[in-house]
Design an enzyme around this catalytic site. Sequence first.
Site, PDB file in Angstrom:
ATOM      1  N   TYR A 171      43.320  -5.896  43.389  1.00 41.39           N
ATOM      2  CA  TYR A 171      41.995  -5.297  43.168  1.00 41.39           C
ATOM      3  C   TYR A 171      41.235  -5.203  44.491  1.00 41.39           C
ATOM      4  O   TYR A 171      40.631  -4.176  44.813  1.00 41.39           O
ATOM      5  CB  TYR A 171      41.231  -6.171  42.167  1.00 41.39           C
ATOM      6  CG  TYR A 171      39.908  -5.619  41.704  1.00 41.39           C
ATOM      7  CD1 TYR A 171      39.835  -4.714  40.650  1.00 41.39           C
ATOM      8  CD2 TYR A 171      38.715  -6.012  42.315  1.00 41.39           C
ATOM      9  CE1 TYR A 171      38.617  -4.211  40.209  1.00 41.39           C
ATOM     10  CE2 TYR A 171      37.493  -5.522  41.886  1.00 41.39           C
ATOM     11  CZ  TYR A 171      37.447  -4.623  40.823  1.00 41.39           C
ATOM     12  OH  TYR A 171      36.236  -4.129  40.399  1.00 41.39           O
ATOM     13  N   SER A 221      33.297  -1.937  44.737  1.00 42.97           N
ATOM     14  CA  SER A 221      32.931  -3.236  44.178  1.00 42.97           C
ATOM     15  C   SER A 221      32.410  -4.100  45.313  1.00 42.97           C
ATOM     16  O   SER A 221      32.692  -3.820  46.488  1.00 42.97           O
ATOM     17  CB  SER A 221      34.196  -3.883  43.589  1.00 42.97           C
ATOM     18  OG  SER A 221      33.967  -5.239  43.270  1.00 42.97           O
TER      19      SER A 221
HETATM   20  P1  NAD Z   1      35.746  -0.789  31.652  1.00 43.05           P
HETATM   21  O1  NAD Z   1      37.064  -1.401  31.304  1.00 43.05           O
HETATM   22  O2  NAD Z   1      34.648  -0.823  30.655  1.00 43.05           O
HETATM   23  O3  NAD Z   1      35.944   0.716  32.116  1.00 43.05           O
HETATM   24  C1  NAD Z   1      37.084   1.154  32.786  1.00 43.05           C
HETATM   25  C2  NAD Z   1      37.296   2.600  32.416  1.00 43.05           C
HETATM   26  O4  NAD Z   1      38.494   3.055  33.061  1.00 43.05           O
HETATM   27  C3  NAD Z   1      37.489   2.788  30.908  1.00 43.05           C
HETATM   28  O5  NAD Z   1      36.833   3.964  30.510  1.00 43.05           O
HETATM   29  C4  NAD Z   1      38.998   2.929  30.783  1.00 43.05           C
HETATM   30  O6  NAD Z   1      39.375   3.705  29.654  1.00 43.05           O
HETATM   31  C5  NAD Z   1      39.317   3.655  32.071  1.00 43.05           C
HETATM   32  N1  NAD Z   1      40.706   3.575  32.484  1.00 43.05           N
HETATM   33  C6  NAD Z   1      41.499   2.496  32.595  1.00 43.05           C
HETATM   34  N2  NAD Z   1      42.746   2.852  32.931  1.00 43.05           N
HETATM   35  C7  NAD Z   1      42.738   4.204  33.042  1.00 43.05           C
HETATM   36  C8  NAD Z   1      43.729   5.179  33.328  1.00 43.05           C
HETATM   37  N3  NAD Z   1      44.989   4.839  33.591  1.00 43.05           N
HETATM   38  N4  NAD Z   1      43.366   6.485  33.342  1.00 43.05           N
HETATM   39  C9  NAD Z   1      42.097   6.868  33.044  1.00 43.05           C
HETATM   40  N5  NAD Z   1      41.126   5.984  32.750  1.00 43.05           N
HETATM   41  C10 NAD Z   1      41.450   4.676  32.747  1.00 43.05           C
HETATM   42  O7  NAD Z   1      35.294  -1.493  33.006  1.00 43.05           O
HETATM   43  P2  NAD Z   1      33.984  -1.322  33.902  1.00 43.05           P
HETATM   44  O8  NAD Z   1      33.493  -2.689  34.129  1.00 43.05           O
HETATM   45  O9  NAD Z   1      33.079  -0.297  33.368  1.00 43.05           O
HETATM   46  O10 NAD Z   1      34.633  -0.807  35.282  1.00 43.05           O
HETATM   47  C11 NAD Z   1      34.451   0.502  35.796  1.00 43.05           C
HETATM   48  C12 NAD Z   1      34.638   0.491  37.306  1.00 43.05           C
HETATM   49  O11 NAD Z   1      33.656  -0.346  37.906  1.00 43.05           O
HETATM   50  C13 NAD Z   1      35.997  -0.048  37.748  1.00 43.05           C
HETATM   51  O12 NAD Z   1      36.484   0.699  38.839  1.00 43.05           O
HETATM   52  C14 NAD Z   1      35.670  -1.464  38.173  1.00 43.05           C
HETATM   53  O13 NAD Z   1      36.558  -1.950  39.131  1.00 43.05           O
HETATM   54  C15 NAD Z   1      34.282  -1.275  38.751  1.00 43.05           C
HETATM   55  N6  NAD Z   1      33.492  -2.509  38.829  1.00 43.05           N
HETATM   56  C16 NAD Z   1      33.128  -3.177  37.682  1.00 43.05           C
HETATM   57  C17 NAD Z   1      32.369  -4.363  37.796  1.00 43.05           C
HETATM   58  C18 NAD Z   1      31.901  -5.135  36.583  1.00 43.05           C
HETATM   59  O14 NAD Z   1      31.376  -6.230  36.746  1.00 43.05           O
HETATM   60  N7  NAD Z   1      32.035  -4.636  35.370  1.00 43.05           N
HETATM   61  C19 NAD Z   1      32.023  -4.823  39.061  1.00 43.05           C
HETATM   62  C20 NAD Z   1      32.424  -4.111  40.200  1.00 43.05           C
HETATM   63  C21 NAD Z   1      33.153  -2.953  40.059  1.00 43.05           C
END
Ligand code: NAD
Length: 257
Positions: free
Chosen positions: A152, A139
């Site tokens: 985080y 991130s």
């Molecule tokens: P999201 O909530 O849509 O996706 C998260 C995924 O992780 C989902 O598929 C969920 O089912 C899965 N998950 C959660 N707990 C779990 C567990 N215990 N075991 C297996 N799977 C699990 O969120 P996102 O925004 O797509 O985030 C995905 C990644 O990207 C994360 O690591 C997040 O930190 C990172 N990220 C997101 C953003 C953003 O703005 N959306 C920015 C920077 C980084």
Amino acid sequence: MTLQGKTAVITGSNSGIGLGIAREMARAGANVVLNSFTDRDEDHALAKEIGTEFGVTALYVQADMSKGDQCRALIEKAEGCDILINNAGIQHVAPIDEFPTDKWDAIIAINMNSTFHTMAAALPHMRQRGWGRIVNIASAHGLTASPYKSAYIAAKHGVVGMTKTVALETAEEPITCNAICPGYVLTPLVEAQIPDTMKEYDMSREDVIKNVMLKRQPSKEFATVEQMGGTAVFLCSDAAAQITGTTISVDGGWTAL
Ligand code: NAD
């Protein structure tokens, strides 16, 4: 560009960025293994849809990334792991003196420890097949901080550090390990926050996006899940064979500030 014949395992890929990456991997010809902690018909149906749309083998494997043994079992059940995308992640926001210990533990386990376990389990397979790509989804918060996100930010900085270490441990092998550092990405999770924030600040959708959510993102545009997928596919290409141990920011300029 083709990843035909390769199998990509993407943790946390039944929604958001993980799903976007899975789709771009499949578009590039890779077989894909989707994952989350649930085991619903729709999870398996999602894999089937991707398989049909892109003409690849697509599997859904239930495994809880908060548990080390299940992280390792995911790799064993995946029927191959040439490409590992560590994407599963959760968030909790609170000042450090009020941060619930169970939330701290869950974030460190899912966002950071899972990456250790899956990489440890996947590397022997990559070595055996003589090729491997690891892409860890960190991130902008793996490189910078904001208040109230201590767990985080600790986890994401940890992922960036682990990425560099694994890159050095595999430097003389045909294996690379890098991290993508997204800024704000419009996932269903983020989209769902917009109506409440509009009410809270009495603002239009455009103002919430520009002045609240994307306050720190100079482009004033969300990054997209397709862009995350495209960057991951690039990191798996021959052009990226000498890119290892680094981070690629896809954040509209956030970390340039
Ligand atoms: P999201 O909530 O849509 O996706 C998260 C995924 O992780 C989902 O598929 C969920 O089912 C899965 N998950 C959660 N707990 C779990 C567990 N215990 N075991 C297996 N799977 C699990 O969120 P996102 O925004 O797509 O985030 C995905 C990644 O990207 C994360 O690591 C997040 O930190 C990172 N990220 C997101 C953003 C953003 O703005 N959306 C920015 C920077 C980084």
